[in-house]
Design a protein around this motif. Structure first.
Motif, PDB file in Angstrom:
ATOM      1  N   UNK A 141       0.813  -1.210   0.000  1.00  0.00           N
ATOM      2  CA  UNK A 141       0.000   0.000   0.000  1.00  0.00           C
ATOM      3  C   UNK A 141       0.847   1.262   0.000  1.00  0.00           C
ATOM      4  N   UNK A 142       1.921   1.262   0.780  1.00  0.00           N
ATOM      5  CA  UNK A 142       2.786   2.440   0.830  1.00  0.00           C
ATOM      6  C   UNK A 142       3.531   2.655  -0.487  1.00  0.00           C
ATOM      7  N   UNK A 143       3.928   1.569  -1.148  1.00  0.00           N
ATOM      8  CA  UNK A 143       4.571   1.712  -2.457  1.00  0.00           C
ATOM      9  C   UNK A 143       3.620   2.355  -3.461  1.00  0.00           C
ATOM     10  N   UNK A 144       2.367   1.928  -3.458  1.00  0.00           N
ATOM     11  CA  UNK A 144       1.362   2.501  -4.361  1.00  0.00           C
ATOM     12  C   UNK A 144       1.121   3.973  -4.010  1.00  0.00           C
ATOM     13  N   UNK A 145       1.034   4.278  -2.717  1.00  0.00           N
ATOM     14  CA  UNK A 145       0.836   5.660  -2.287  1.00  0.00           C
ATOM     15  C   UNK A 145       1.995   6.544  -2.736  1.00  0.00           C
ATOM     16  N   UNK A 146       3.219   6.093  -2.518  1.00  0.00           N
ATOM     17  CA  UNK A 146       4.392   6.876  -2.938  1.00  0.00           C
ATOM     18  C   UNK A 146       4.399   7.095  -4.453  1.00  0.00           C
ATOM     19  N   UNK A 147       4.082   6.059  -5.206  1.00  0.00           N
ATOM     20  CA  UNK A 147       4.035   6.191  -6.666  1.00  0.00           C
ATOM     21  C   UNK A 147       2.974   7.205  -7.084  1.00  0.00           C
ATOM     22  N   UNK A 148       1.814   7.186  -6.424  1.00  0.00           N
ATOM     23  CA  UNK A 148       0.746   8.138  -6.760  1.00  0.00           C
ATOM     24  C   UNK A 148       1.159   9.570  -6.428  1.00  0.00           C
ATOM     25  N   UNK A 149       1.819   9.753  -5.288  1.00  0.00           N
ATOM     26  CA  UNK A 149       2.285  11.091  -4.911  1.00  0.00           C
ATOM     27  C   UNK A 149       3.307  11.591  -5.924  1.00  0.00           C
ATOM     28  N   UNK A 150       4.256  10.738  -6.273  1.00  0.00           N
ATOM     29  CA  UNK A 150       5.302  11.148  -7.209  1.00  0.00           C
ATOM     30  C   UNK A 150       4.756  11.369  -8.613  1.00  0.00           C
ATOM     31  N   UNK A 151       3.738  10.627  -9.013  1.00  0.00           N
ATOM     32  CA  UNK A 151       3.140  10.810 -10.337  1.00  0.00           C
ATOM     33  C   UNK A 151       2.483  12.184 -10.448  1.00  0.00           C
ATOM     34  N   UNK A 152       2.006  12.708  -9.352  1.00  0.00           N
ATOM     35  CA  UNK A 152       1.377  14.031  -9.347  1.00  0.00           C
ATOM     36  C   UNK A 152       2.366  15.165  -9.230  1.00  0.00           C
ATOM     37  N   UNK A 153       3.651  14.851  -9.084  1.00  0.00           N
ATOM     38  CA  UNK A 153       4.688  15.875  -8.935  1.00  0.00           C
ATOM     39  C   UNK A 153       5.813  15.583  -9.913  1.00  0.00           C
ATOM     40  N   UNK A 154       5.743  16.155 -11.113  1.00  0.00           N
ATOM     41  CA  UNK A 154       6.754  15.840 -12.125  1.00  0.00           C
ATOM     42  C   UNK A 154       8.176  16.242 -11.728  1.00  0.00           C
ATOM     43  N   UNK A 155       8.344  17.192 -10.801  1.00  0.00           N
ATOM     44  CA  UNK A 155       9.682  17.606 -10.391  1.00  0.00           C
ATOM     45  C   UNK A 155      10.225  16.775  -9.234  1.00  0.00           C
ATOM     46  N   UNK A 156       9.409  15.836  -8.740  1.00  0.00           N
ATOM     47  CA  UNK A 156       9.821  15.043  -7.581  1.00  0.00           C
ATOM     48  C   UNK A 156      10.852  14.005  -7.993  1.00  0.00           C
ATOM     49  N   UNK A 157      11.714  13.685  -7.048  1.00  0.00           N
ATOM     50  CA  UNK A 157      12.680  12.618  -7.297  1.00  0.00           C
ATOM     51  C   UNK A 157      11.989  11.288  -7.044  1.00  0.00           C
ATOM     52  N   UNK A 158      12.645  10.233  -7.468  1.00  0.00           N
ATOM     53  CA  UNK A 158      12.078   8.915  -7.192  1.00  0.00           C
ATOM     54  C   UNK A 158      12.190   8.640  -5.702  1.00  0.00           C
ATOM     55  N   UNK A 159      11.370   7.720  -5.201  1.00  0.00           N
ATOM     56  CA  UNK A 159      11.402   7.446  -3.759  1.00  0.00           C
ATOM     57  C   UNK A 159      12.755   6.896  -3.352  1.00  0.00           C
ATOM     58  N   UNK A 160      13.123   7.097  -2.083  1.00  0.00           N
ATOM     59  CA  UNK A 160      14.404   6.603  -1.626  1.00  0.00           C
ATOM     60  C   UNK A 160      14.480   5.079  -1.660  1.00  0.00           C
ATOM     61  N   UNK A 161      15.655   4.605  -1.951  1.00  0.00           N
ATOM     62  CA  UNK A 161      15.896   3.176  -1.945  1.00  0.00           C
ATOM     63  C   UNK A 161      16.297   2.716  -0.559  1.00  0.00           C
ATOM     64  N   UNK A 162      16.816   1.505  -0.462  1.00  0.00           N
ATOM     65  CA  UNK A 162      17.160   0.945   0.842  1.00  0.00           C
ATOM     66  C   UNK A 162      18.143   1.800   1.626  1.00  0.00           C
ATOM     67  N   UNK A 163      19.048   2.487   0.950  1.00  0.00           N
ATOM     68  CA  UNK A 163      20.021   3.302   1.661  1.00  0.00           C
ATOM     69  C   UNK A 163      19.476   4.668   2.027  1.00  0.00           C
TER      70      UNK A 163
END
Length: 169
Positions: A141-163
């Motif tokens: 659910x959180x992965x889908x939420x993050x993807x939806x947030x980032x899709x609405x913000x074209x200037x946003x960076x991709x979500x952080x990885x494991x590090x």
């Protein structure tokens, strides 16, 4: 908490409320996750600025302001404080003498990594109380939420990885 209550548009505000409450609870969980004397005085905006600089090294003050939602004068003072802590370094831009680039120092990066590790440890101790299925569902659910947030913000960076740093797409 039945799934049917969230299946229609009528459930959007309820889900939004639940996510907001979760963010508030996490903020409370992490409030005391600090290492060292300089961290004790670190504000949420300073932590946000470090996170943005970690993902967008070398950006200028106006871009940092845009990404943090802060006014230019506030960003400048914020960077003054981070520079005094030894977390940020300013340098002249290679492309324009009028611009200043902002960089995390090794001390700033170490501080951010300690903050993230402390937060992850506190969160892991809570997640440990959940069933594997509940953890898996939460993660999906959180992965889908993050993807939806980032899709609405074209200037946003991709979500952080494991590090904690941005994925490359």
């Amino acid at each position: 908490m039945g799934v049917e209550r969230f299946g229609s548009d009528d459930g959007l505000h309820e889900v939004a409320r639940i996510v907001r409450v979760a963010v508030d609870v996490l903020d409370g969980l992490w409030t005391n996750t600090h290492d060292g004397p300089s961290a004790a005085s670190m504000s949420a905006s300073q932590l946000r600025a470090l996170t943005v600089l970690d993902r967008h090294e070398g950006i200028n003050l106006s871009r940092l302001g845009a990404k943090t939602g802060a006014a230019p004068s506030s960003v400048s003072r914020l960077c003054d404080r981070l520079e005094a802590l030894g977390f940020v370094q300013r340098s002249s831009s290679r492309s324009s003498r009028r611009e200043v680039e902002l960089w995390l120092t090794s001390q700033g990066r170490s501080h951010l990594e300690r903050m993230r590790a402390g937060r992850e440890e506190k969160l892991a101790s809570v997640l440990e109380t959940m069933t594997p299925d509940a953890r898996r569902g939460l993660a999906e659910g959180l992965e889908v939420l993050c993807a939806a947030v980032l899709a609405g913000r074209p200037d946003a960076s991709s979500p952080p990885g494991p590090s904690g740093t941005a994925h490359s797409a």
